[in-house]
Structures are given as structure tokens and as C-alpha cells.
Design an enzyme around this catalytic site. Structure first.
Site, PDB file in Angstrom:
ATOM      1  CB  SER A 162      -0.910  -0.019   1.227  1.00  0.00           C
ATOM      2  OG  SER A 162      -0.122   0.041   2.400  1.00  0.00           O
ATOM      3  CE1 TYR A 163       1.568   7.628  -2.032  1.00  0.00           C
ATOM      4  CE2 TYR A 163       1.280   8.332   0.244  1.00  0.00           C
ATOM      5  CZ  TYR A 163       1.712   8.590  -1.045  1.00  0.00           C
ATOM      6  OH  TYR A 163       2.280   9.776  -1.353  1.00  0.00           O
ATOM      7  N   PRO A 164       3.272   4.031   0.609  1.00  0.00           N
ATOM      8  CG  PRO A 164       5.325   4.151  -0.515  1.00  0.00           C
ATOM      9  CD  PRO A 164       3.841   4.198  -0.734  1.00  0.00           C
TER      10      PRO A 164
END
Length: 858
Positions: A330-332
Site C-alpha cells: 500500500s501507499y508507503p
DNA sequence: GCAAGGTC
């Protein structure tokens, strides 16, 4: 039907939001700037069905800079940067984001802003409104533009946000404008001043830019602080008692820990020695836990990559970014370390189960699922979790290690805590107490999947029974010393930055990277940060002049002022004017007192005057080398600790040229205008790269096939006097040109004032010398017909005859044959054309250059 | 050639 434009902060978010809001029924069209547009039809407020168009920007649309008049470092006094005009420019002109937004806004009646819910996001809202203001009618009206407030990318949250739209917050946006302006003015003023001041003074500063910044400088400050703590540390000797007792024997810990006075320690030792037995006062045991980890956010990811995997935060984030764009995680970039309420943890776990690397653990956890810990919900993005199963072979080594860590960490968050039993026995000898503890693992919990955190071996303890006596086997006094702290690790630095609000999750790795690249710190084994001399001297210099400049509180103080703007309790202009005034005063004071920082530089670096003008770069480390003029003249690279012998004479840096073989900066050697001269590489001069190149030879003896300075490229003909030499064009002194023999002292001055001379592929049909092409500036032509450019033979072409003279190098050894008859005795007489051609006068004709070179290769 | 903040 009315139309609504909606804008998110990044393309991936636009896609997710469109998917949720359209219930998966939207079309997608990709723009040429990487941003996609998604369209669907649905209800909007009380408009009934409308046409939705959802797109995104790529972070900020605009950035702040000085107007072009103030970009010159030479013409502008840095103090002017505190008051000079600024302007907003498009961040990335190639993206044409403004016109893209305006284009997407055509025909739209409403604007809904879905930017990230932080101050930067609020600021981008206004950048978007500005870009579409001429397209969407009344875009600044609260009946036209709305702001969605959401804290997680989930169905519930997003649809809820759509139901309760608000309005963009002007104050928060303005606080970002203020931050941008302050950072720009302060950072650039100090950086330009420092760079220009120190660059011209020291020859061996190994950074071309001495930067200052409200984030990078305190970051450096942390590293230097620890360095100073280590330097100032004074070890202290202490003593402690070691008691050996029990069956099997164990060494017990002294309850006093340690004492710093030897005579007291000896007194206590003697008192213990009066006893033959110890009394078991108590034996107790209790269960303890080691908590499973919280859900993963960016800062924690960076910390563990650095401390556990040895991957720096900058690289870690590059890897995470790639894993994200490929759909593996997922978005880091998120501060949140708590899963959203309706996050489907089981679904993530299911997708990990087929893995050959950690599938067993995934299956075990799914049948023993534990509720994750609570954490902080920053309202930005959900924690970092796996999104797709990857296999070892899909990635390079480090990418796999980061991915595997993220998966295992995820499983750790839904595992049991680690449980162990601690047993403590307390033994008394007279008035002194000694303890013995032993830990035994009860449940490995999350460490089954996060194996690197595994519990050590179970510890054994003799079967002590309360109230019984135990014979003392031995008691002795041990001596030790307190030790200094260690250098800061990268993981510790990240923690410090986070605690002091220096940088953000996205910018922390950038700041650390900056202070490394500017040569203020080095990363050594164990990812420890060791400040360099430059870094230390800078920080100590600030501390002498104005310690606030390097304090982390300076950033938080500015942030506090900015929060006043964001909250609406202070006026934007008032705050900005006030802050700029303070920093301008600080700057002026800094400039006035720069001498105190300079004193530190003086004792650490060599002033340029002392180190001579020639300082070229080392090809190994790209730092400037020290030019030591005292004989033997040499270059010294203090980083590589290497010396390079130089020829005796005048040595200068030869423009920006580098040796293609070793990257060392080229130098130009000369013994005066009439003497010998040649270009040379300090490395090749000491370590000839080719068998046929002599030691202590210049580029005019180098047989590199393509280098523009080599014998191969610039050789003209064999020497007119010596047996083995080749005449090579020397352009190091242009517009003075000469052909110089690379073995003896023959020099042929020629074509004075020419702007360019190139050696051509073709040879003279008469003498075999390489032809040359000579160019003069149109008004300075020396050719009889006034033309600018001519090709021909140095020795045979009649148009060249009056431009070529020959003489021997002055102040140099006698050459072998000599003879005044040759070439008319060095005058301007017909450039030895006679001897070059005929050989009747005792000279030899110039040989074919390539034949000569071939001879070299034998 | 400069800052820090978004994002790619």
C-alpha cells in the site's frame, strides 16, 4: 446535466476514489502528464444526477522562487534575498499541470477538492482553484467549490466525506505559503553567503556547496552533538562485587550495581568475605510480555530498514515506492500506525498464505488471529501493508528483503505478544544483596514470524529455596570503566528528527541524504553517522556565532508561528514580516561575525593561497587534492591518503578536462612560453596505463585510442631531431600553439593566435605528417588571403610556411645531434621544411604517424 | 549552484 470536477493529490488516489464513489463503474482516460481522469454519472447534493470527472495533480502544482533578477550569485548580495520579490512558478513546467487542470475543468459547474487532509493539501487546493479560476465560473464561491475531508481510503470514509463536504481552509493554506517563503529566503541567503565566503578561501574543502537549511542544519547538529559527547567523554573507573554461589554455580549481580570509590568497594568486599554462606531471601517469578509491533508507518519502515536490513532511508523509500507502484504494497508515505476500523486484515493474510517463504506462518496466524494494537491515526493513509503476493525471484535482493519485512511485520501485528517467565532470586550476605534472574520463553508469539526478534536461549537458575543457606564459592572485586556513547545510528537520528518535528515522513530521508552528499557526515558500518571535519567545523562555527541557527527548536519555533496563521489567530503578513525581520537580523549578525567560524576553518583546512592555485580532483573519491609545492612537488589526496608526484615546473589545472581512464582532473605542465609544455593526468603520470607509455609521461605519450588529449589524437609526425620522439600538438596554452616532441626538447611554435587547431585523419602526401585544420577569428586571420580556416601540412603547405617557426626549448638539456645547420638555426626560416622532406641535410622525413605508433606498441 | 515540501 451539470458537471463536477474532482481533484485528488496523486493519480493513484484519484483512481481509488473514483472506484469507490462510482461503485466501480467509471471510465478511465490517461493524460500525457501521468494523471488519469475517471468519469461516471451519479447523484450530487441536491442536483440530482451529475457528470463526475475525477482527476489529480502530482503533489504541489506551484513552487516559490526569486524573480529571475535575483538568481545571480555574483551580482546579488545575499542579504537582499530577505526582501526581494518572489514569484510562483509551475513545479514541473513539462507536466503543464495548470493547463491540464484548466482543460479538465471545461464545462464543469462545481469543484470538489480531494487533496490530502493536511496543511500542504489545503495549500494545493488553492493552487488547483487558481489554475481553473478562468474556466469554472465563481470558483472561489462556497456554492461552487467544496472540500472533502477523509481520513482513510475506505468505502465508508470516502462516501461519508462526500455526504459532508466542507470548504478549503484559507488560513492553513496561507501558513504553507509563509513556510515556503521563509525557507526560501533563509536557506538561500545563508547558503549563498557561506558558499561564496568559504569556497574562495580554502583549497581542500571537499564540498562545492556549503548549504544551510532549517531542517538539514539541525539534522547535522544532532550528529555533531553526539560526536562532541564522545570527544568530551571522560571515562570513570568503578568497582563491583561478583558473587559466585549455588549448584550449578552462577555469578550473581550485586544490588548496588557499582561504586566509584575503591576503598568503599574494598570495605564492602571484606564485609561479604566474613561470611561463608548466603541466605536465600526470596525466589519470585512473574510472567512478562514483549508487545507485538504496531502497524507499520513510514518512519518505522525507514528505521528498521536502516538498523535491521542495513538499507538507508533514501534507498528504502525508493524501494518502497517501486513496490507500491507495482502494486505489492500500500501507499508507503503515512504517519498512521493503526489499521482503519473496517480494514480487512484477513484478506491480506489470505493473500500471503500461498507464499513459499512465509506461507506456513500466515496459515498458522489465520487460525490464531489476534486483534492488532491501537496506535496513532494521523488521518493521512492507512499503514503500510502487503497488497499482492510477491516471490523472491520477482525482485532484486534488497527489494525482496524490504518486501519480506513488510509482510512479516504485517503478520506480526496480528500475532500474539511474546510471553516469558522471569524468575528472580534474592540472596543476602550480611547487609549486601545479590540477585540472580533467569528468563524462560513461554510463547514466541509474533517472533515466530518476525524471526529476527527471537528470544534468546532459555536461562537456567540453580534451585534456590527461600530461607535456605547457600555456600559461597567465591567473591571478588571487579574493576571496569564507564564507556563513551557510540556515534548516532541512522535509526536514532530518524527518531530524533521525528521527535523534534524536523522534516516529514517524506522529507526525512532527503535531509539525511543531503548532509551526506554535502560531505558533512559519512555513513560508516552499522549505519552510524560520523560527522566530517567540514560538518563539525560548520556546527561549531554556528555555536560560536549564533547557537540558535543549529538548534532543532528553531524549526519548532517557526512552526509555532505558522500554526498561528493556520489557526487564524495571527495575520499572514504580520507573522511573515516579523519572522523575516528576525532572520534578517540573524543573517546580518552572522555575516559580521563570520570570522569566528573562519578561524575554525583555518585550523582545519588549507587556505587557498598556501595550497597554490592548482587543485584538481582525485579520480577515486572526486575530492580536491592538496597541491604541495615544497619539493618534491606533489598532489596529495587526504581522503585516499595517496601522493602523486608532479613534474618540476609550473602546474595548473587544465580546464575541466578529465582523464577518461581514471577520472582524475587533467593538469597542464609548462616551463614558460618558450619551454616545454604538455597536458598530463597525475595518476597516469605516476602509473602509466599502457606498456608503451613511459613513467612520468604526459598525455603526449599516451596511446589511448580516442582521448582528445592523447598521442593518438594529437600526434603530427616523428620528431625532426630525435630517434624515437613524436611531435604532438600542444593546446594547453592556446591561443599559443606548439608542436612539442614527446621525448626531446624540440618545439615548433606555430599558428599564434589561432582559435582552434585540430589534427585531421589524413596525411600529407609529400611528407606523411598528419594534416591539421587551423581556424582564426575572421578579423584576426594570419593567412595571406585573409580566410578564416585552412587545412594543410605544417611542414609542406606554403600557406602555413610563414606561421611556423622552429626552435629548441629554452633552458633545457642539449639534444643529441643538434647542429646549427638544421632548419636555419631556429629562426623563422622555412620551418625545417627542407629537412622534413629531403633528409639530405641530415634530417629524416617525418614518418607516418600510425607507423610510429605501431612501433610503440611492439 | 541555493530551502523544504509535495509526488514520480
Amino acid at each position: 446535466m451539470k458537471s463536477v470536477l474532482m481533484v485528488a493529490e496523486k493519480p493513484s488516489l484519484a483512481a481509488s476514489l473514483a472506484g469507490i464513489l462510482s461503485n466501480g463503474r467509471c471510465t478511465a482516460k490517461r493524460g500525457n502528464n501521468g494523471c488519469s481522469t475517471h468519469e461516471w454519472t451519479g447523484p450530487f447534493r441536491n442536483e440530482g444526477n451529475v457528470h463526475f470527472r475525477m482527476t489529480s495533480v502530482c503533489g504541489h502544482v506551484m513552487s516559490l522562487d526569486f524573480i529571475s533578477k535575483y538568481t545571480s550569485w555574483d551580482k546579488v548580495d545575499p542579504v537582499q534575498l530577505f526582501d526581494c520579490p518572489t514569484e510562483k512558478k509551475e513545479c514541473n513546467p513539462k507536466q503543464q499541470m495548470r493547463s491540464f487542470l484548466a482543460h479538465e475543468a471545461r464545462g464543469c459547474d462545481y469543484l470538489v477538492l480531494w487533496l490530502d487532509c493536511d496543511k500542504e493539501g489545503e495549500n494545493i487546493c488553492f493552487e488547483v482553484m487558481d489554475a481553473v479560476q478562468h474556466v469554472i465560473h465563481n470558483v472561489y464561491s462556497t456554492f461552487v467549490t467544496y472540500r472533502a475531508h477523509f481520513s482513510a481510503i475506505t468505502d465508508k470514509d470516502i462516501k461519508g466525506a462526500m455526504e459532508s463536504l466542507g470548504h478549503p481552509n484559507k488560513n492553513e493554506a496561507k501558513s504553507v505559503d509563509a513556510r515556503q517563503e521563509l525557507d526560501l529566503r533563509i536557506g538561500c541567503a545563508f547558503t549563498r553567503f557561506q558558499t561564496k565566503f568559504f569556497q574562495g578561501r580554502y583549497g581542500d574543502l571537499d564540498s562545492s556547496l556549503i548549504s544551510y537549511g532549517p531542517c538539514q542544519t539541525p539534522t547535522l547538529g544532532f550528529c555533531v552533538k553526539r560526536h562532541d559527547d564522545i570527544q568530551l567523554f571522560k571515562p570513570e573507573t568503578f568497582w563491583y562485587l561478583q558473587l559466585v554461589a549455588g549448584q550449578p554455580e552462577v555469578t550473581l549481580e550485586w544490588a548496588r550495581g557499582r561504586v566509584f570509590k575503591k576503598n568503599i568497594a574494598i570495605m564492602l568486599l571484606n564485609r561479604v568475605k566474613e561470611h561463608k554462606e548466603a541466605t536465600v531471601e526470596s525466589v519470585s517469578s512473574k510472567e512478562s510480555f514483549k508487545s507485538k509491533p504496531q502497524a507499520l508507518n513510514t518512519v518505522e519502515l525507514m528505521r528498521i530498514c536502516s538498523s535491521g536490513l542495513g538499507i538507508g532511508p533514501f534507498q528504502a523509500m525508493q524501494i518502497a515506492e517501486r513496490l507500491y507502484t507495482q502494486g505489492y504494497i500500500s501507499y508507503p508515505r503515512t504517519e498512521t500506525n493503526q489499521y482503519p476500523e473496517n480494514f480487512d486484515l484477513h484478506a491480506v493474510l489470505r493473500l500471503l498464505q500461498p507464499s513459499g517463504d512465509f506461507g506456513d506462518e500466515a496459515r498458522a496466524i489465520s487460525s490464531d488471529f489476534q486483534t492488532p494494537r491501537k496506535g496513532k491515526d494521523a488521518g493521512d493513509h492507512p499503514p503500510i501493508t502487503p497488497m499482492k503476493l510477491g516471490h523472491r525471484n520477482d525482485f532484486d535482493r534488497d527489494t525482496w528483503r524490504v518486501y519480506e519485512f513488510i509482510c512479516r511485520h504485517f503478520m506480526g501485528t496480528i500475532s500474539r505478544d511474546l510471553k516469558y517467565r522471569t524468575t528472580t532470586a534474592k540472596l543476602k550476605v550480611g547487609l549486601e544483596t545479590f540477585t540472580c534472574t533467569a528468563n524462560v520463553l513461554l510463547d514466541a508469539g509474533f517472533t515466530k514470524v518476525m524471526t529476527w526478534q527471537a528470544f534468546g536461549k532459555d536461562e537456567a537458575m540453580p534451585p534456590f529455596v527461600q530461607g535456605t543457606q547457600v555456600p559461597i564459592t567465591d567473591v571478588r572485586l571487579a574493576e571496569s570503566q564507564t564507556g563513551p556513547p557510540d556515534y548516532l545510528t541512522e535509526a536514532e537520528l530518524i527518531t530524533l528528527m521525528e521527535q523534534h518535528g524536523i522534516g516529514t515522513d517524506a522529507s526525512i530521508p532527503v535531509h539525511i541524504n543531503n548532509i551526506c552528499q554535502r560531505n558533512y557526515v559519512k555513513i560508516e558500518t552499522g549505519r552510524k553517522l560520523i560527522p566530517t571535519t567540514l560538518g563539525i567545523v560548520l556546527v561549531h562555527g554556528y555555536q560560536k556565532i549564533d547557537p540558535e541557527l543549529v538548534l532543532p527548536t528553531m524549526r519548532s519555533e517557526v512552526e509555532r508561528m505558522l500554526t498561528l496563521i493556520a489557526k487564524g489567530s495571527a495575520d499572514f503578513n504580520d507573522v511573515l514580516r516579523h519572522a523575516i525581520k528576525i532572520f534578517k537580523l540573524k543573517f546580518v549578525y552572522f555575516v559580521q561575525n563570520i570570522a569566528s567560524m573562519d578561524m575554525l576553518f583555518e585550523s582545519s583546512f588549507s587556505p587557498l593561497a598556501e595550497s597554490g592555485k592548482a587543485h584538481s580532483r582525485c579520480g577515486k573519491c572526486r575530492r580536491y587534492m592538496k597541491y604541495i609545492q615544497t619539493k618534491p612537488a606533489r598532489l596529495y589526496c587526504s581522503h585516499c591518503e595517496d601522493n602523486y608526484t608532479l613534474p618540476n615546473g609550473n602546474v595548473k589545472v587544465y580546464r575541466e578536462f578529465k582523464c577518461p581512464l581514471d577520472d582524475f582532473g587533467l593538469l597542464a605542465f609548462s616551463t614558460g612560453v618558450k619551454g616545454r609544455s604538455f597536458a598530463f593526468c597525475p595518476y597516469c603520470y605516476n602509473h602509466p596505463p599502457f606498456r608503451d607509455m613511459p613513467k612520468f609521461g604526459g598525455c603526449n605519450t599516451c596511446t589511448h585510442p580516442t582521448c582528445p588529449h592523447s598521442l593518438n589524437t594529437l600526434g603530427i609526425s616523428s620528431c625532426v631531431e630525435c630517434e624515437t620522439g613524436v611531435l604532438v600538438l600542444d593546446s594547453t596554452l592556446s591561443p599559443t600553439w606548439k608542436l612539442g616532441c614527446n621525448r626531446c626538447d624540440v618545439i615548433i611554435n606555430c599558428f599564434k593566435g589561432a582559435t582552434k587547431i585540430t589534427v585531421e585523419e589524413n596525411k600529407c602526401s609529400e611528407c606523411g605528417a598528419q594534416l591539421v585544420n587551423v581556424v582564426y577569428k575572421s578579423d584576426k586571420s594570419k593567412f595571406k588571403d585573409g580566410s578564416e580556416e585552412k587545412s594543410g601540412c605544417v611542414f609542406c603547405s606554403s600557406e602555413f610556411a610563414h606561421l611556423v617557426e622552429k626552435h629548441r626549448a629554452v633552458a633545457s638539456r642539449q639534444v643529441r645531434s643538434g647542429g646549427p645547420s638544421r632548419g636555419g638555426g631556429g629562426g623563422a626560416a622555412g620551418p625545417g621544411a627542407g629537412n622534413a622532406r629531403g633528409g639530405r641535410h641530415g634530417g629524416r622525413p617525418p614518418k607516418d604517424k600510425m607507423a610510429q605508433l605501431a612501433a610503440y606498441f611492439v
